[in-house]
Design a protein around this motif. Structure first.
Motif, PDB file in Angstrom:
ATOM      1  N   ASN A 255     -20.853 -19.560  15.013  1.00 24.39           N
ATOM      2  CA  ASN A 255     -19.453 -18.892  15.023  1.00 24.39           C
ATOM      3  C   ASN A 255     -18.477 -20.233  14.010  1.00 24.39           C
ATOM      4  N   ASN A 256     -19.289 -20.916  14.099  1.00 21.96           N
ATOM      5  CA  ASN A 256     -18.787 -21.490  12.824  1.00 21.96           C
ATOM      6  C   ASN A 256     -18.885 -21.661  11.872  1.00 21.96           C
ATOM      7  N   VAL A 259     -16.874 -19.327  10.649  1.00 17.62           N
ATOM      8  CA  VAL A 259     -14.973 -19.865  10.988  1.00 17.62           C
ATOM      9  C   VAL A 259     -14.891 -20.330   8.735  1.00 17.62           C
ATOM     10  N   THR A 358     -13.889 -15.096  20.150  1.00 14.79           N
ATOM     11  CA  THR A 358     -14.604 -15.517  19.154  1.00 14.79           C
ATOM     12  C   THR A 358     -16.437 -16.211  18.997  1.00 14.79           C
ATOM     13  N   ALA A 362     -16.379 -21.257  18.065  1.00 14.57           N
ATOM     14  CA  ALA A 362     -15.250 -21.292  17.553  1.00 14.57           C
ATOM     15  C   ALA A 362     -13.444 -20.913  18.199  1.00 14.57           C
ATOM     16  N   ASP A 365      -6.673 -20.646  15.658  1.00 17.06           N
ATOM     17  CA  ASP A 365      -5.981 -21.767  15.249  1.00 17.06           C
ATOM     18  C   ASP A 365      -4.861 -21.861  15.362  1.00 17.06           C
ATOM     19  N   THR A 402      -9.361 -19.609  12.283  1.00 15.59           N
ATOM     20  CA  THR A 402      -9.927 -19.986  13.126  1.00 15.59           C
ATOM     21  C   THR A 402     -10.241 -21.550  12.935  1.00 15.59           C
ATOM     22  N   CYS A 403     -10.489 -22.278  14.150  1.00 16.99           N
ATOM     23  CA  CYS A 403     -11.346 -23.879  14.198  1.00 16.99           C
ATOM     24  C   CYS A 403     -12.681 -23.442  14.760  1.00 16.99           C
ATOM     25  N   SER A 404     -13.480 -24.256  14.682  1.00 21.61           N
ATOM     26  CA  SER A 404     -14.788 -24.987  15.019  1.00 21.61           C
ATOM     27  C   SER A 404     -14.744 -25.693  15.905  1.00 21.61           C
TER      28      SER A 404
END
Length: 412
Positions: A255-256, A259, A358, A362, A365, A402-404
């Motif tokens: 997932n990371n 991102v 996600t 993640a 955002d 998106t954000c981690s």
């Protein structure tokens, strides 16, 4: 218990070969041609992000390509035209330290494992693409693979997919994914650490969003919540971190990585990159300096034709997805029927749509740029019906911000 490796040939043990190649001297004509190839092939990053560009210096490289069972030689592209039909290309990221900077440890510190295994699928009509990630700890059957000496290693009923590079190199990883998915994969490439570092630097860094602090002593990754522009070693360590993301598993690490890959793609597709010849040239050079290609890809015409098939695909129609899996002791296995349904849709060339998840590594955002409202009702696009994937297939589109989800040392 997993089957043991039993080579049929006289080879008594596995060895990991460092792959190096020297560059021939070029003349002005070939230099101009290679620059053009690089400029077009840079758009391949739309497909596999962290290492998908493979056109710089291919014509002059003496590195032998890896033969694949189902590779397609094809005909040279005419006047730089897009490849006809769909494409399946496997990208493998090796964790081998051979030939890599000392910061990663001694050359014999690890074997040759495919730390990352991703399949790029381009639709027949070139309207959409998917990048499908296979967790490194997923148990799969491994078919009989060539041992490099004219013999074959015995098939195995259950091994982690990341061992396929060790058992038979890039060709073995391709054979395994073909058997697993039922797809034919005529193109493949393997990349090492240095290539990832150089590519992130070539574009001037990649801005990523971190929702919660990331702390990982294993990769020396410490990032506070917020936005960070990463390049070089910092970018690579961000991609490699596992303990500092989500629940610390390889699944949330994927997932990371998604991102980062979506952010890298947006950077590549921006005019700031594509209008800068230096960045275009450096990006292509950075990737291929550390890549091993299948013989089907070791051809400038083929690379250009694939790049042209990708260059106009909308960011929202590039899907990054992780295959559906369930936990078992010390790893994961495919979840059925979700796993097979995914590849049935891919084989039928149906556009994929994520179910909304996600993954735990993640999150959306909250400060993502607003998407302008359509000025008119969109006209439905004719074609294959869209396949909506279940939540077990996590991921995002390249157009999603998106954000981690970070993880601190106190929670590890």
């Amino acid at each position: 218990m997993s089957d043991q490796l039993r080579p049929r040939s006289s080879r008594s043990k596995l060895s990991t070969l460092a792959r190096h190649g020297r560059l021939k001297k070029s003349n002005p004509v070939t230099t101009v041609f290679k620059f053009l190839a690089a400029a077009l092939a840079v758009l391949m990053v739309s497909s596999v992000s962290v290492a998908a560009i493979a056109a710089y210096d291919v014509a002059s490289s003496v590195k032998p390509g890896v033969h694949l069972e189902n590779e397609v030689k094809g005909k040279p592209a005419q006047e730089f035209s897009a490849i006809k039909g769909g494409v399946n290309l496997l990208l493998v990221g090796s964790d081998s330290r051979k030939g890599q900077p000392a910061v990663f440890g001694a050359e014999d510190a690890t074997g040759d494992l495919n730390d990352v295994t991703m399949l790029l699928h381009i639709s027949e009509d070139h309207s959409n693409a998917s990048v499908i990630s296979f967790p490194r700890d997923m148990y799969v059957p491994i078919p009989g693979c060539p041992d490099g000496k004219g013999g074959t290693y015995d098939a195995m009923s259950s091994q982690k997919i990341n061992t396929t590079l060790t058992y038979g190199g890039l060709a073995c990883t391709v054979l395994t994914v073909e058997a697993l998915t039922g797809l034919k994969i005529p193109y493949a490439a393997e990349v090492q650490f240095s290539g990832v570092m150089a590519m992130s630097t070539a574009v001037g860094g990649v801005e990523v969003c971190v929702a919660e602090d990331i702390e990982d002593k294993h990769t020396d990754t410490y990032l506070k919540a917020g936005k960070h522009t990463l390049q070089g070693l910092a970018a690579l360590q961000f991609l490699r971190t596992r303990h500092g993301i989500g629940d610390g598993s390889d699944l949330t690490r994927i997932n990371n990585q998604q991102v980062f890959m979506s952010a890298l793609l947006r950077t590549i597709k921006s005019s700031a990159t594509l209008s800068d010849p230096t960045k275009v040239y450096s990006l292509a050079k950075a990737a291929t300096a550390n890549m091993q290609l299948s013989t089907s890809l070791n051809n400038v015409d083929t690379l250009i034709s694939i790049a042209l098939a990708l260059k106009d695909i909308d960011l929202n129609k590039v899907i990054f997805v992780q295959v559906p899996t369930g936990n078992v002791d010390s790893g994961v296995i495919p979840i059925q029927p979700d796993f097979d349904d995914l590849f049935t849709a891919v084989a039928s060339d149906q556009p994929l749509q994520l179910g909304g998840s996600t993954g735990r590594g993640a999150t959306v955002d909250p400060n993502a740029p607003a998407t302008p409202a359509p000025t008119a009702t969109p006209t439905p696009t004719p074609g294959a019906p869209v396949t909506v994937l279940p939540d077990t297939a996590t991921g995002q589109t390249a157009g999603e911000f998106t954000c981690s989800v970070g993880r601190t040392l106190n929670n590890q």
